[in-house]
Every structure is written in C-alpha cells, then in structure tokens.
Write an enzyme that holds these catalytic residues in place. Structure first.
Site, short mmCIF file in Angstrom:
data_model
loop_
_atom_site.label_atom_id
_atom_site.label_comp_id
_atom_site.label_asym_id
_atom_site.label_seq_id
_atom_site.Cartn_x
_atom_site.Cartn_y
_atom_site.Cartn_z
N HIS A 138 6.28 7.35 39.14
CA HIS A 138 6.42 8.51 38.26
C HIS A 138 7.87 9.02 38.18
O HIS A 138 8.82 8.35 39.01
CB HIS A 138 5.60 9.83 38.60
CG HIS A 138 4.15 9.53 37.97
ND1 HIS A 138 3.97 9.61 36.57
CD2 HIS A 138 2.98 9.46 38.29
CE1 HIS A 138 2.86 9.42 36.28
NE2 HIS A 138 2.11 9.49 37.41
N ASP A 147 12.05 10.48 33.04
CA ASP A 147 10.98 10.33 32.08
C ASP A 147 11.48 10.21 30.51
O ASP A 147 11.01 9.49 30.05
CB ASP A 147 10.00 11.44 32.45
CG ASP A 147 8.44 11.09 31.87
OD1 ASP A 147 8.32 10.31 31.02
OD2 ASP A 147 7.60 11.85 32.21
#
Length: 367
Positions: free
Chosen positions: A133, A163
């Site tokens: 992530h 992200d």
C-alpha cells in the site's frame, strides 16, 4: 453514460473498477469530460464498508457490471475496449493477460489503444508480484524517511503521496501524453505507472539538494522543508488550534517579523542560521493568541501564513467559498474538479453512485 462537459469531452475510456489511484485517475478523466465506462465485478463493494455514493473516487461516471469469468461478458468487455481510446486498470501484473484482456490482445484490432496500467511496484522488478500500500511504496523511495520528527517512527501521511500524487496523477499524465501521441501517430502504447516510482519522483527537489550538500539525509526532521526550520512549520495556538508559517524568502520572513513585533529581536537576525533560539521563541509567540486571532493579524500580510483547518472547517473558509473549491452533491460535500478550464469548463461532479449502465446502451452510444 453521463454526458459531461470539459476539455476531454468525447474521449472514450474503459476503466476496470478497482481501488485507490486507478479510479482516482479515471475520476480526473471523467471530471474533465471524458466518457468513462467503469466495468465492475458482480457484487463488488467499496472500501471500508461505505455506501457507494460516499466512494467519491467513483464519481461522475456510471458502472457496467460484467462477470469476466463468463465468456459472453468477457466478449462484451473486449468489444468495449476495441471501441475505446484508453483502458485504465490497476490489477497486479499479469491479471489482465490471464483474463484475455492484456494489451497484446488489441494490437491488431485497436492499434491506437492507450493501456494505462497502475501498480504499486511496477510491471517489472523483484517486488512486482507482492502486495503493498501507499505507506510501503513511500518507504522504499526515500519519502517516508524524511517525514516526521527525529525521535519517532515516520507517521503515515494518509494516502496522498504515493497513492494519489505518485500514482493516480502520474497515470493521468502518462495516459494523456500517450493519447496525444496515439492521435498523431495512430500507435497506442502501454503506460507503466508505478506508485513507488512516482513517490520517488515527488522527492526530486530533495535528491538534488542532498547531492548539492543543502540537505542532510541523516537528520529526520532537521531540514528546511521537514521541520528543521523554525520559519517553516506549524505551531500550537492558545486555544489548541494550529497555524502554519512558511516565509522561506527573506522579504516574507521580514513581513512576518514586522507583523508580530519581532523585527528588532536579535534571535531572528539570521534567518538561515541557528534555529535553536528561533523555534522556542515562535512557540511562545503563537501560544499567546488563538488561531483566529492570528488569522486576523496575518492573513492580510505577505507572511506566508494560513490557519490549519479541519475537513469540517475547510469548505467554510472565505477563500475556498470564493473559489468554489468545494461543492455539494446530494448532501455530500467534496472537492470540486480541478484544474479550472475557462474555455471548456467541467460540469459539477456527481457523488460516487451515478448509476448503472446497460451494455446495449453503451454500444449504441459508441457505435
């Protein structure tokens, strides 16, 4: 599909529904007027147990549910992709190929297709098949190490750096560049957007400063932009609020000192010198008034100042209201589309559940 205005009106995009940076990129395309068809899996649910309308990454476009394990639905997906200019997908490397929807599948039938691929670790490299992530992608890029005070582990700076900035925005840039090239040459290509690559790119200034001796990588929280400078950080106010100051340039630093009455204080005579006396002095100064009192003093001064606002407060700030920075859709307050286009303005966004599509309707529109 939604008929939306904007500079990308008429651009046909197929988005393979997913999480994080790929739908953020598709959201930006839809915000700018592209015709985005979002292919969702049967029963697909948004993250964190949200109602679909609150999943704002999916705003401004409708979804078409296809079961890609079904031969007929797989053929429908192929037909749609053959009519599109762009595909956006955020699966692990090889998943689209195993489905029979990899870029090679369309080289002859849609040679100008731009295939935007979003992954954490990239399409190649020893980590390409590993889960991860945003926090992990920042960790190997040098970004995470440079954030936070020296005596604590680095804090998670939400999902913004790798992200969205290093992932979704880089994918958006690559897709638009490749689309321009494809429209000129007739030849599409794969865009390999990787969050760990993109997070590293966000540090290009710091890597240059480090190479030039103006950044000490051994000091977490000890450099100008990450807390080491007393004049570039946040401070606690009397009421427990926070204010931010960032007068890096001497003229703005002087304006700050004049506004708060410290222009003759010897502790501030050398802005770029020893910060050890400046920091506690500014802590004491800002603790003497409330956040709003400081706003009243410093907002009209070129001191590089702003109050630190919560998500509840930000939409009510006069500047944000004047700019229309936030919009409300069916009771959901959210940031509006950016950037602004004065000649081809974007429509206001929907919330995250603009409705569903019928395959035949899409085919009729894209005939």
């Amino acid at each position: 599909m939604l008929d939306r205005n904007g500079p990308l009106r008429g651009l046909r995009v197929v988005e393979m529904a997913g999480l994080g940076p790929a739908p953020f990129c598709a959201m930006m395309l839809a915000d700018m007027g592209a015709e985005v068809v979002r292919i969702a899996r049967p029963g697909q649910k948004p993250l964190f147990g949200l109602e679909q309308k609150h999943n704002l990454y999916d705003r401004s476009r409708k979804s078409l549910t296809l079961d890609l394990r079904d031969a007929d639905d797989l053929m429908r997906a192929k037909t749609l992709i053959n009519k599109a200019e762009v595909v956006i997908e955020g699966y692990r490397p090889g998943v689209m190929e195993r489905l029979g929807l990899g870029p090679e599948e369309f080289q002859e039938t849609n040679p100008a297709l731009v295939f935007g691929r979003m992954t954490g670790w990239g399409q190649t490299g020893p980590l390409k098949d590993r889960a991860g992530h945003d926090l992990n992608y920042m960790a190997i890029s040098g970004v995470l190490w440079s954030i936070g005070p020296a005596d604590t582990p680095p804090p998670p700076p939400q999902n913004i750096i790798a992200d969205l900035a290093g992932g979704g925005m880089m994918l958006l840039t690559g897709v638009l560049a490749a689309t321009m090239n494809a429209r000129t040459t007739g030849q599409g290509q794969v865009v390999d957007a990787c969050m760990s690559d993109g997070a590293a790119l966000m540090m290009v200034l710091q890597y240059g400063l480090n190479a030039g001796g103006a950044w000490d990588d051994t000091k977490r929280g000890g450099n100008v932009l990450n807390g080491g400078a007393a004049y570039y950080r946040c401070y606690t106010t009397k009421d427990g609020g926070y204010v931010s100051i960032g007068p890096i340039e001497p003229q703005f630093f002087a304006a700050l000192l004049d506004a708060v009455g410290l222009q003759d204080d010897p502790r501030f005579s050398k802005q770029y010198g020893d910060q050890s006396e400046m920091h506690p002095a500014l802590e004491a100064l800002f603790a003497g008034k409330t956040r709003d009192e400081w706003s009243a003093i410093l907002t009209e001064v070129d001191a590089c100042f702003a109050p630190v606002l919560s998500m509840q407060e930000a939409p009510t700030h006069p500047h944000n209201q004047a700019r229309g920075t936030f919009v409300e859709t069916d009771g959901i307050v959210q940031p509006g589309p950016v950037p602004r286009f004065l000649g081809t303005p974007s429509d206001p966004p929907t919330h995250g559940d603009a409705g569903t599509l019928d395959y035949e309707d899409v085919m009729s529109a894209w005939s």
